[in-house]
Write an enzyme that holds these catalytic residues in place. Structure first.
Site, short mmCIF file in Angstrom:
data_model
loop_
_atom_site.label_atom_id
_atom_site.label_comp_id
_atom_site.label_asym_id
_atom_site.label_seq_id
_atom_site.Cartn_x
_atom_site.Cartn_y
_atom_site.Cartn_z
N TYR A 109 0.83 -1.20 0.00
CA TYR A 109 0.00 0.00 0.00
C TYR A 109 0.87 1.26 0.00
CZ TYR A 109 0.80 -0.11 5.08
OH TYR A 109 1.38 -0.15 6.32
N ASN B 207 9.76 -6.22 8.25
CA ASN B 207 10.51 -5.02 8.61
C ASN B 207 11.86 -5.45 9.17
OD1 ASN B 207 8.45 -3.35 7.85
ND2 ASN B 207 7.71 -2.96 9.91
N HIS C 234 1.15 2.96 18.33
CA HIS C 234 2.27 2.15 18.81
C HIS C 234 3.50 2.48 17.98
CE1 HIS C 234 0.23 -0.34 15.71
NE2 HIS C 234 1.46 -0.67 15.36
N TYR D 51 15.24 -4.09 10.84
CA TYR D 51 15.81 -2.92 11.53
C TYR D 51 17.28 -3.14 11.84
CZ TYR D 51 10.89 -1.86 12.51
OH TYR D 51 9.54 -1.62 12.41
N HIS E 228 2.14 5.26 15.17
CA HIS E 228 1.16 5.11 14.10
C HIS E 228 0.07 4.14 14.53
CE1 HIS E 228 3.62 1.53 13.66
NE2 HIS E 228 2.62 0.99 12.99
N ARG F 144 17.14 -6.44 14.27
CA ARG F 144 15.88 -7.07 14.62
C ARG F 144 14.96 -7.09 13.40
NH1 ARG F 144 10.28 -4.81 16.44
NH2 ARG F 144 9.33 -6.72 17.21
N ASP G 196 -2.11 1.15 12.49
CA ASP G 196 -2.27 0.45 11.20
C ASP G 196 -3.59 0.89 10.58
OD1 ASP G 196 -0.28 -0.94 12.74
OD2 ASP G 196 -0.41 -2.55 11.26
#
Length: 390
Positions: free
Chosen positions: A133, A187, A260, A189, A198, A271, A200
Site C-alpha cells: 500500500y 521489517n 504504537h 531494523y 502510528h 531485529r 495500522d
C-alpha cells in the site's frame, strides 16, 4: 473620674466595649445562636457553606495528581486488554526463519523483486508481500486516511516459507483462522532504527494485527510522541517487552485507539519482524492510471501508459535509497500529531479517544509489538513529527 460617673477605670472601659460581655457569655448561650443575632448567624453559616463548596470545586495538587494517575492506569489497562502475547517459536525454528529473511534481503539487493515490494529507509528496510500500500510522499494527496492498496500484482506473492514456517504454526495454535492472512510485511531494523507512532490503517486492514519477532529482543511502546533535532520520544503509556520468537497480537483498544511505535533506544541489535494481516474487502485501491498520473511530465499522453513504459513512469519510491548508518542522526523536518485527526475521520464518535496528552505518562512495563515510518516534509517552518500508519 468621679465627675464622669464611673467609680474606676474598669467600669468606663466596660461601658465602651459592651460586646465583650457577649463573648464572655458564649458558654451560656445556645450554640445555634450567633453572637451577632439570628440574621448575622445565618449569613455567617451561608458564607461558611459557600467557602467549603468553593474548596471542593478546586481540588488540591495532591488530588489532581491522584486523578491523573488514575487516568494513566486506566489507559494502560485498556491497552493491555487488547494485547495477547505468546512464545511460539523455539531458537532452532527462529534460526531457520532468520535464514529465510536473509535470503529475502539478498534477493532484494540483486533486484529480483518487483519495484513496490521493497521500501528502503535509513536503518529500516520494508518488504511487502501479497498486498502493498501507498502512504506519505507516495501519494499526490497526503493526509490521514489517504493510504491506498497498490493494484493487484504490483508486489510479489507471499513466499512459501512464510506459509510453511510461520502462518501454519499460528493456525495450529489458533492465533488466526485458516486463510486469514493475505498480506505479509517484513521489517528489517538495524541498531538505532525505529518506526514512529502510528495506527495500522483502519480502512485498509482487518483486526487482529499479528507480528512475530526475530534476531533479537526489543520492545513495543504505546502512546509515545516523537520529536526530532535531536530525536526525542515521550514516555510511553505502556512499555511492552518483545522477545525473539514471540508472537504479539493486537486488537481492540491497542490496535485502534492508541498509537504504537518502536523507539531507537529499543533496537540495540539487528531485529526483524514479520507482520501478518488481512486486507478489508472494501479497502480503497489505486488504479494503475492514478498510481502513475501524478508524476506525468507535461505533454505526456495517457496512451503511453502501457507495457514497459508504465513501469518506467511510476512515481519513484524510497526503495532505491541505500541505508545510511549516519542518516538517523541528521535533522528531519516532520509534522506532528495527525493521529487524532485520523481517528476523528475514520472512527465513530463513541470510539474516539479522549484528547489528553500522553507526554506525562510514566513508563509502564508489561510481561507480554509491531511498527512505523517517518517522512520528510519540505518548506515547513517547524520541525514536528508526522504519524505514519502501517
Amino acid at each position: 473620674m468621679a465627675g464622669s460617673g464611673y467609680k474606676d477605670l474598669r467600669e468606663k472601659l466596660k461601658s465602651m466595649m459592651p460586646y465583650r460581655d457577649n463573648y464572655k457569655g458564649n458558654s451560656l448561650r445556645d450554640p445555634a445562636e450567633s453572637p451577632y443575632g439570628a440574621v448575622g448567624g445565618a449569613a455567617a453559616a451561608e458564607r461558611k457553606r459557600k467557602y467549603h463548596e468553593d474548596s471542593d470545586s478546586e481540588p488540591s495538587d495532591y488530588e489532581e495528581e491522584q486523578q491523573q494517575q488514575q487516568k494513566e492506569e486506566e489507559e494502560a489497562r485498556k491497552v493491555k486488554s487488547g494485547i495477547r502475547q505468546l512464545r511460539l517459536f523455539s531458537p532452532d525454528e527462529c534460526a531457520k526463519i532468520e535464514a529465510r529473511i536473509e535470503d529475502v534481503v539478498s534477493r532484494a539487493e540483486k533486484g529480483l523483486y518487483k519495484e513496490h515490494t521493497v521500501d528502503r529507509a535509513p536503518l529500516r528496510n520494508k518488504y511487502f508481500f501479497g498486498e502493498g500500500y501507498t502512504y506519505g510522499s507516495q501519494l499526490q494527496r497526503r493526509g490521514p486516511g489517504q493510504e491506498r492498496l497498490y493494484p493487484q500484482g504490483e508486489v510479489d506473492a507471499i513466499p512459501e516459507w512464510v506459509h510453511d514456517l510461520v502462518i501454519r504454526k499460528l493456525v495450529e495454535h489458533r492465533v488466526i483462522p485458516e486463510g486469514f492472512v493475505n498480506s505479509a510485511v517484513i521489517n528489517d531494523y538495524q541498531p538505532g532504527g525505529c518506526i514512529v507512532s502510528h495506527v495500522d490503517p483502519i480502512h485498509i486492514f482487518e483486526r487482529p494485527i499479528v507480528s512475530v519477532s526475530f534476531f533479537s529482543d526489543s520492545a513495543l511502546c504505546f502512546g509515545c510522541k516523537f520529536q526530532f533535532k535531536p530525536i526525542r520520544v515521550s514516555e510511553p503509556v505502556l512499555f511492552l517487552p518483545v522477545r525473539r520468537g514471540s508472537v504479539t497480537v493486537l486488537s481492540g483498544y491497542a490496535a485502534d485507539e492508541i498509537t504504537h511505535c518502536i523507539r531507537p533506544q529499543d533496537i540495540k541489535e539487528r531485529r526483524a519482524v514479520i507482520i501478518l494481516r488481512k486486507t478489508r474487502l472494501d479497502a480503497p485501491r489505486l488504479e494503475t492510471k492514478s498510481l502513475s498520473s501524478s508524476v506525468l511530465p507535461p505533454g505526456y499522453t495517457s496512451d503511453r501508459l502501457s507495457g514497459s513504459n508504465r513501469d518506467q513512469i511510476l512515481k519513484p519510491k524510497r526503495s532505491h535509497r541505500k541505508a545510511d548508518p549516519d542518516a538517523a542522526h541528521r535533522p528531519r523536518i516532520l509534522e506532528m500529531d495527525k493521529e487524532e485527526n485520523r481517528r476523528s475521520v475514520l472512527l465513530p464518535k463513541h470510539r474516539r479517544r479522549s484528547n489528553f496528552s500522553s507526554e506525562n505518562y510514566w513508563r509502564r512495563s508489561y510481561e507480554y509489538t509491531e511498527d512505523y515510518d517517518e517522512e520528510e516534509e519540505d518548506g515547513s517552518p517547524a520541525r514536528k513529527v508526522k504519524m505514519r500508519r502501517h
